[in-house]
Design a protein around this motif. Structure first.
Motif, short mmCIF file in Angstrom:
data_model
loop_
_atom_site.label_atom_id
_atom_site.label_comp_id
_atom_site.label_asym_id
_atom_site.label_seq_id
_atom_site.Cartn_x
_atom_site.Cartn_y
_atom_site.Cartn_z
N GLY A 44 9.10 60.17 126.17
CA GLY A 44 8.50 61.33 126.82
C GLY A 44 9.50 62.44 127.11
O GLY A 44 9.19 63.39 127.82
N HIS A 45 10.73 62.28 126.61
CA HIS A 45 11.73 63.33 126.83
C HIS A 45 12.32 63.81 125.51
O HIS A 45 12.91 63.03 124.76
N THR A 46 12.12 65.10 125.21
CA THR A 46 12.69 65.72 124.02
C THR A 46 13.26 67.06 124.43
O THR A 46 12.58 67.83 125.11
N GLY A 47 14.50 67.31 124.06
CA GLY A 47 15.13 68.60 124.39
C GLY A 47 16.57 68.43 124.85
O GLY A 47 17.19 67.38 124.58
N ASP A 48 17.08 69.43 125.56
CA ASP A 48 18.47 69.40 126.04
C ASP A 48 18.69 68.18 126.93
O ASP A 48 17.97 67.99 127.91
N VAL A 49 19.69 67.40 126.59
CA VAL A 49 19.89 66.12 127.27
C VAL A 49 20.51 66.26 128.66
O VAL A 49 21.31 67.16 128.92
N VAL A 50 20.11 65.37 129.55
CA VAL A 50 20.72 65.20 130.87
C VAL A 50 20.92 63.71 131.10
O VAL A 50 20.01 62.92 130.82
N TYR A 51 22.12 63.33 131.55
CA TYR A 51 22.39 61.92 131.84
C TYR A 51 22.23 61.69 133.33
O TYR A 51 23.15 61.95 134.10
N GLU A 52 21.07 61.22 133.73
CA GLU A 52 20.72 61.09 135.14
C GLU A 52 21.41 59.88 135.76
O GLU A 52 21.43 58.80 135.16
N ASN A 53 21.99 60.09 136.96
CA ASN A 53 22.65 59.01 137.73
C ASN A 53 23.96 58.51 137.12
O ASN A 53 24.37 57.37 137.39
N MET A 54 24.61 59.35 136.33
CA MET A 54 25.91 58.97 135.78
C MET A 54 26.90 58.64 136.90
O MET A 54 27.63 57.66 136.83
N ASP A 55 26.88 59.45 137.98
CA ASP A 55 27.80 59.20 139.10
C ASP A 55 27.62 57.79 139.66
O ASP A 55 28.58 57.12 140.02
N THR A 56 26.35 57.37 139.75
CA THR A 56 26.06 56.06 140.35
C THR A 56 26.66 54.93 139.52
O THR A 56 27.24 53.99 140.06
N ILE A 57 26.54 55.01 138.20
CA ILE A 57 27.09 53.91 137.40
C ILE A 57 28.62 53.95 137.39
O ILE A 57 29.27 52.91 137.27
N LEU A 58 29.19 55.15 137.58
CA LEU A 58 30.66 55.24 137.59
C LEU A 58 31.25 54.61 138.86
O LEU A 58 32.45 54.34 138.93
N GLU A 59 30.40 54.37 139.85
CA GLU A 59 30.87 53.68 141.07
C GLU A 59 31.01 52.18 140.85
O GLU A 59 31.65 51.49 141.63
N MET A 60 30.37 51.67 139.80
CA MET A 60 30.38 50.23 139.55
C MET A 60 31.67 49.83 138.83
O MET A 60 32.14 50.55 137.96
N ASP A 61 32.23 48.66 139.19
CA ASP A 61 33.50 48.23 138.59
C ASP A 61 33.35 47.89 137.11
O ASP A 61 32.38 47.25 136.70
N GLY A 62 34.34 48.33 136.33
CA GLY A 62 34.41 47.95 134.92
C GLY A 62 33.37 48.61 134.04
O GLY A 62 33.04 48.10 132.98
N VAL A 63 32.86 49.76 134.48
CA VAL A 63 31.82 50.47 133.72
C VAL A 63 32.42 51.69 133.01
O VAL A 63 33.03 52.54 133.65
#
Lengths: 384, 384
Positions: free
Chosen positions: B320-339
């Motif tokens: 359901g998503h087509t167009g200019d990309v956005v990576y939602e919640n990237m900050d949240t996964i960068l808080e996780m160790d070894g990601v």
């Protein structure tokens, strides 16, 4: 701000090997980069999105370069700080902050900063000109031997000399300098502190450094340092104290001496990715370049632990060789387990020039150290 | 030949994410690269030394591109093999060799290759045209259900469809194809075999793959696979048997099924770096891209063991998503160790498009698996 998909632009002053390795991370995250370097041959020229040829010490060049980026960082501290300060006053995000950069850029100011904040460092005397040193010795104000350091623009053994007798002063540039008491150290150590725009701080494990006697360049960087936990803890505390007062953003590499009686003294610091952190590309959960990018973009800092023991060997030009570089016996070191060469892409070699480095990783430190020795004995950076 | 300092030139056909990650390694070793891709937006466009815009399927484009390089390799198998063959006959080093590439490029030919060499694979029937399938079913020559695969140019779920009832054939292109018996498998596994120009061979640990049900794309790649040693050994043996008969140079990714009764069947192979090997960038002593470069340059192969457990999560465009990309919640996964996220640099997202991947590493596999799940549940690849 979504750095990963927006029109965000990161500016990097300096296009040498540190910038080059930083670009692996910006490429990994598809972050738009603009790099300036004086040399059209700079290793960064490819892999950045925009390259500008210009002198890092030139006010206009730095100011104009920085005007259209969103965040500005450096790969080397010898840049025009006045231009950065103007950009900062105009609201540009400049990391490291110019206040910290100014303190560090001049070695005399840097040493005064340590004494002002009761940060342990070797005793020193500041001189406006090298020519004043001789009087100071003759009137007993200064004892031989000492380490002469020019206050500005020392890098890779440039601007540093051990003075054992007065004659050693001959030929030194007559510039602002310091005479530092020689430290009879047990170990040279380093701690990389990372601090992001939100004030989050994480330190990397303490590393142990071995220097090449003549070139005054690091020969091995060993992580973790083979020292007692109590010493490692003290080293980390001192590094954190420096960061607490300097308030850097990005990385702060803190070089330390462990004295014979296990005191920790600060030698000098660098507010950027550092040679002592190269091992992290292969050994750490988060390598120092990614950590620097995370820090200056205000992203959460990554885990700084190591996956395995890491040792870094600098690839420096062999003595007696100047000209088109050849990396002799590269195939042989590639046969060894856990060996990763990094070639910086400088086409010309000269004695002691940093041409690359090799990382050796292994679960077992003793084995890694054996392989590192073999690598060092095998590879030669020579000219055709 | 000293690839690290000579005027050596490496050609890469395809400038997508695989080529992009290959370029991290050529940059690391300062190897001169020339890349061709049909899109001027190709992720490889920066970081290679020379970029040529051209169709990989066009004879002249491929032939002319290859003429002035020393070694020619690919990041995708859908290239003009006739042109590569001509270059090979003219003495150009083309890796993988065109003989192996031809065998693999057509899925019917690939399947016949397995049966010819008694390599276990799922039973199949070859059809000159999809339209012939219906007759074969009605006259009992073929039973439902089966997997329809177009013989040529299948990629990322394109050209593959599970046919449970005759109506499922509607809308399929009327092309050369195979109807493959559905395998009721316990696990999907993969083994990456590396083979250099001198015939040295090394295999990576067996990985376990989890596919997205609709998109037919890998959702998790888990290294090492959580299977019995005996099964891992059998999988490795089968992969080595494929390599022994195919004689690839570079990497050969062998996708396998582990059946309910622990047989190992070859699903398909790819003669290049592969999605199932992305975990190696963070987890292995030698990542698959460096290994591919080592192999095609005739350098010693690197150690293929892992430093830590590794799990790879594909970042695919949300439905359901087509167009200019956005990576939602990237900050949240960068808080996780070894990601470690990898963003390929495609500006436009669409449902199930491969936009990047995230690697999760940890000493402990169970913990890595938990984090991987969190990453998957947290990050969203959407459009603005």
């Amino acid at each position: 701000m979504d750095f990963f998909s927006s029109n965000f632009k990161l500016g990097i002053l300096g296009g040498g090997q540190l910038g080059k390795m930083m670009l692996y991370e910006t490429r990994k995250w598809d972050i738009f980069t603009k790099v300036m370097d004086a040399s059209p041959e700079a290793p960064c020229k490819i892999a950045c999105n925009e390259f500008v040829e210009g002198s890092l010490m030139d006010f206009d060049a730095v100011y104009n370069f920085g005007k259209d980026v969103d965040v500005l960082t450096i790969e080397i501290e010898n840049v025009n700080v006045d231009a950065l300060e103007k950009l900062e006053h105009e609201g540009k995000k400049v990391y490291p902050p110019t206040k910290a950069l100014r303190t560090i850029q001049n070695k005399a100011t840097q040493k005064l900063f340590y004494t002002d904040h009761n940060i342990p460092t070797a005793p020193f005397t500041r001189f406006a000109y090298t020519s004043e040193i001789e009087d100071s010795i003759s009137n007993g104000g200064l004892q031989l031997p000492f380490v002469w350091k020019s206050a500005q623009f020392g890098y890779d053994g440039q601007g540093v000399k051990v003075v054992r007798k007065i004659e050693d002063l001959n030929g030194l540039p007559n510039v602002e300098c310091i005479a530092e008491k020689m430290v009879n150290f047990k170990n040279e150590l380093a701690v990389i502190v990372s601090r992001n725009t939100k004030g989050e701080v994480k330190t990397y494990p303490v590393v142990e450094m071995e220097f090449h006697p003549e070139a005054n360049q690091v020969e091995y960087v060993i992580c973790p340092a083979r020292i007692e936990d109590s010493v490692a803890q003290k080293a980390t505390e001192v590094a954190l104290k420096v960061a607490e007062h300097l308030q850097p953003v990005g990385l702060l590499a803190v070089e330390l001496f462990q004295t014979q009686d296990d005191q920790i003294l600060v030698n000098e610091v660098a507010p950027r990715p550092h040679n002592s952190g190269h091992y992290s590309i292969e050994a750490s959960y988060t390598n120092q370049f990614e950590q620097h990018i995370r820090a200056i973009l205000g992203l959460p800092l990554g885990k700084t632990d190591s996956k395995v023991a890491g040792i870094m060997v600098n690839l420096v030009g062999a003595e007696g060789h100047t000209g088109d570089v050849v990396y002799e016996n590269m195939d042989t070191i590639l046969e060894m387990d856990g060996v990763t060469p990094h070639i910086y892409g400088k086409k010309q070699t000269r004695p002691f020039r940093k041409m690359g480095h090799v990382t050796i990783v292994d679960e077992d430190m003793a084995r890694a150290r054996e392989v590192a020795q073999k690598v060092k004995e095998t590879i030669n950076v020579i000219s055709k």
